[in-house]
Scaffold this motif. Structure first.
Motif, PDB file in Angstrom:
ATOM      1  N   TYR A  83     -12.431   5.787  -8.199  1.00 15.60           N
ATOM      2  CA  TYR A  83     -12.214   4.725  -7.216  1.00 15.60           C
ATOM      3  C   TYR A  83     -12.341   3.383  -7.905  1.00 15.60           C
ATOM      4  O   TYR A  83     -13.216   3.183  -8.766  1.00 15.60           O
ATOM      5  CB  TYR A  83     -13.240   4.819  -6.084  1.00 15.60           C
ATOM      6  N   ASP A 128     -11.111  -6.538  -6.189  1.00 14.38           N
ATOM      7  CA  ASP A 128     -11.776  -7.769  -5.745  1.00 14.38           C
ATOM      8  C   ASP A 128     -13.231  -7.812  -6.196  1.00 14.38           C
ATOM      9  O   ASP A 128     -13.750  -8.877  -6.538  1.00 14.38           O
ATOM     10  CB  ASP A 128     -11.707  -7.900  -4.215  1.00 14.38           C
ATOM     11  N   GLU A 129     -13.892  -6.658  -6.191  1.00 10.17           N
ATOM     12  CA  GLU A 129     -15.315  -6.613  -6.542  1.00 10.17           C
ATOM     13  C   GLU A 129     -15.545  -6.172  -7.988  1.00 10.17           C
ATOM     14  O   GLU A 129     -16.702  -6.039  -8.409  1.00 10.17           O
ATOM     15  CB  GLU A 129     -16.047  -5.660  -5.586  1.00 10.17           C
ATOM     16  N   ASP A 130     -14.464  -5.942  -8.734  1.00 12.84           N
ATOM     17  CA  ASP A 130     -14.567  -5.476 -10.126  1.00 12.84           C
ATOM     18  C   ASP A 130     -15.482  -4.255 -10.210  1.00 12.84           C
ATOM     19  O   ASP A 130     -16.382  -4.181 -11.046  1.00 12.84           O
ATOM     20  CB  ASP A 130     -15.084  -6.605 -11.033  1.00 12.84           C
ATOM     21  N   TYR A 150     -15.956   0.010 -10.335  1.00 12.36           N
ATOM     22  CA  TYR A 150     -15.378   1.307 -10.712  1.00 12.36           C
ATOM     23  C   TYR A 150     -16.393   2.392 -10.403  1.00 12.36           C
ATOM     24  O   TYR A 150     -17.566   2.297 -10.794  1.00 12.36           O
ATOM     25  CB  TYR A 150     -15.041   1.311 -12.203  1.00 12.36           C
ATOM     26  N   SER A 169      -5.973  -4.282  -3.178  1.00 10.90           N
ATOM     27  CA  SER A 169      -7.295  -4.514  -3.764  1.00 10.90           C
ATOM     28  C   SER A 169      -8.059  -3.244  -4.118  1.00 10.90           C
ATOM     29  O   SER A 169      -9.083  -3.319  -4.809  1.00 10.90           O
ATOM     30  CB  SER A 169      -8.152  -5.343  -2.795  1.00 10.90           C
ATOM     31  N   GLU A 170      -7.608  -2.073  -3.662  1.00  5.86           N
ATOM     32  CA  GLU A 170      -8.365  -0.847  -3.909  1.00  5.86           C
ATOM     33  C   GLU A 170      -7.427   0.292  -4.289  1.00  5.86           C
ATOM     34  O   GLU A 170      -6.256   0.296  -3.916  1.00  5.86           O
ATOM     35  CB  GLU A 170      -9.138  -0.424  -2.659  1.00  5.86           C
ATOM     36  N   TRP A 171      -7.984   1.270  -5.002  1.00  2.00           N
ATOM     37  CA  TRP A 171      -7.232   2.486  -5.295  1.00  2.00           C
ATOM     38  C   TRP A 171      -8.196   3.666  -5.362  1.00  2.00           C
ATOM     39  O   TRP A 171      -9.379   3.518  -5.646  1.00  2.00           O
ATOM     40  CB  TRP A 171      -6.416   2.364  -6.586  1.00  2.00           C
ATOM     41  N   GLU A 182       0.847  -1.189   0.000  1.00  2.00           N
ATOM     42  CA  GLU A 182       0.000   0.000   0.000  1.00  2.00           C
ATOM     43  C   GLU A 182       0.881   1.237   0.000  1.00  2.00           C
ATOM     44  O   GLU A 182       2.043   1.192   0.395  1.00  2.00           O
ATOM     45  CB  GLU A 182      -0.942   0.003   1.200  1.00  2.00           C
ATOM     46  N   ASN A 187     -12.134  -1.024  -7.127  1.00  2.00           N
ATOM     47  CA  ASN A 187     -12.014  -2.154  -6.220  1.00  2.00           C
ATOM     48  C   ASN A 187     -11.770  -3.393  -7.072  1.00  2.00           C
ATOM     49  O   ASN A 187     -12.660  -3.845  -7.806  1.00  2.00           O
ATOM     50  CB  ASN A 187     -13.292  -2.309  -5.383  1.00  2.00           C
ATOM     51  N   SER A 247     -21.186   4.473 -11.873  1.00  2.00           N
ATOM     52  CA  SER A 247     -20.787   3.156 -11.386  1.00  2.00           C
ATOM     53  C   SER A 247     -20.676   2.193 -12.562  1.00  2.00           C
ATOM     54  O   SER A 247     -21.548   2.152 -13.433  1.00  2.00           O
ATOM     55  CB  SER A 247     -21.812   2.639 -10.372  1.00  2.00           C
TER      56      SER A 247
END
Length: 204
Positions: free
Chosen positions: A105, A109-111, A113, A66-68, A21, A107, A127
């Motif tokens: 944003y 893991d959850e695909d 945006y 997993s996130e940005w 991270e 994620n 979304s």
């Protein structure tokens, strides 16, 4: 050897849960290709000639495995704002072109945006799924700061995109929502320099 194995298994849960991270500050550069209209009005010509050739401002990427999140650097929201002023026949004319709100944003893991953006003074939340870019690895390498980067290219929305990413930071993220590579993108070039993002500082 017994003590070494004991220490290794003691540290194993830490390695399994360790995350990559950090924070990257990019300098974004956007070029303005504006044709000054043929006009007999000299005042209009003078005003248009004040337009800068490019816009430069800082942006920030926060990330983990997993996130940005890609957003403005706090306190820099006014950087890159274009201000024009002109005086003619006793009248003052001023125009201010500010950068609209644009927060991205992702994620992995959850695909997922998300894009929060401002359009004509109103805010919209978009979304979608993360876009899969058709990257091609070229095999070229160069260093950006202390990181060895590899070159990848793609044609996205009829634009030529070049990305320099580093496998030394194994996070599939980058500036302006671009990612999908086996490493963090440290430099991005869109449409032969019409828009660029270059990492200026990296904190892990």
């Amino acid at each position: 050897m017994k003590n070494f194995l004991l220490a290794l298994f003691t540290m194993l849960p830490f390695f399994l849960h360790a995350q990559t991270e950090g924070k990257v500050i990019y300098t974004e550069i956007v070029k303005f290709d504006m044709d000054i209209p043929d006009s007999e009005d000299e005042e209009i010509k003078k005003l248009m000639e004040q337009m800068p050739k490019e816009q430069k401002f800082p942006r920030m990427l926060l990330f983990n495995d997993s996130e940005w999140l890609y957003t403005d650097v706090p306190g820099s929201e006014d950087e890159g704002t274009v201000e024009l002023s002109h005086e003619s026949e006793g009248m003052d004319f001023e125009m201010k072109i500010a950068r609209p709100l644009n927060i991205l944003y992702g994620n992995l893991d959850e695909d997922l945006y998300l894009n929060l953006r401002e359009f004509f003074g109103r805010k919209f939340l978009i979304s979608d799924k993360l876009e899969q870019h058709p990257w091609k690895l070229t095999g070229e390498q160069r260093k950006i700061g202390e990181y060895v980067c590899q070159k990848a290219t793609a044609e996205i929305d009829s634009q030529q995109v070049v990305a320099w990413f580093t496998p030394q930071i194994p996070v599939s993220a980058g500036p302006d929502g671009y990612g999908g590579l086996p490493g963090l993108i440290l430099e991005l070039d869109i449409d032969n320099g019409q828009r660029r993002a270059v990492a200026s500082s990296i904190e892990l």
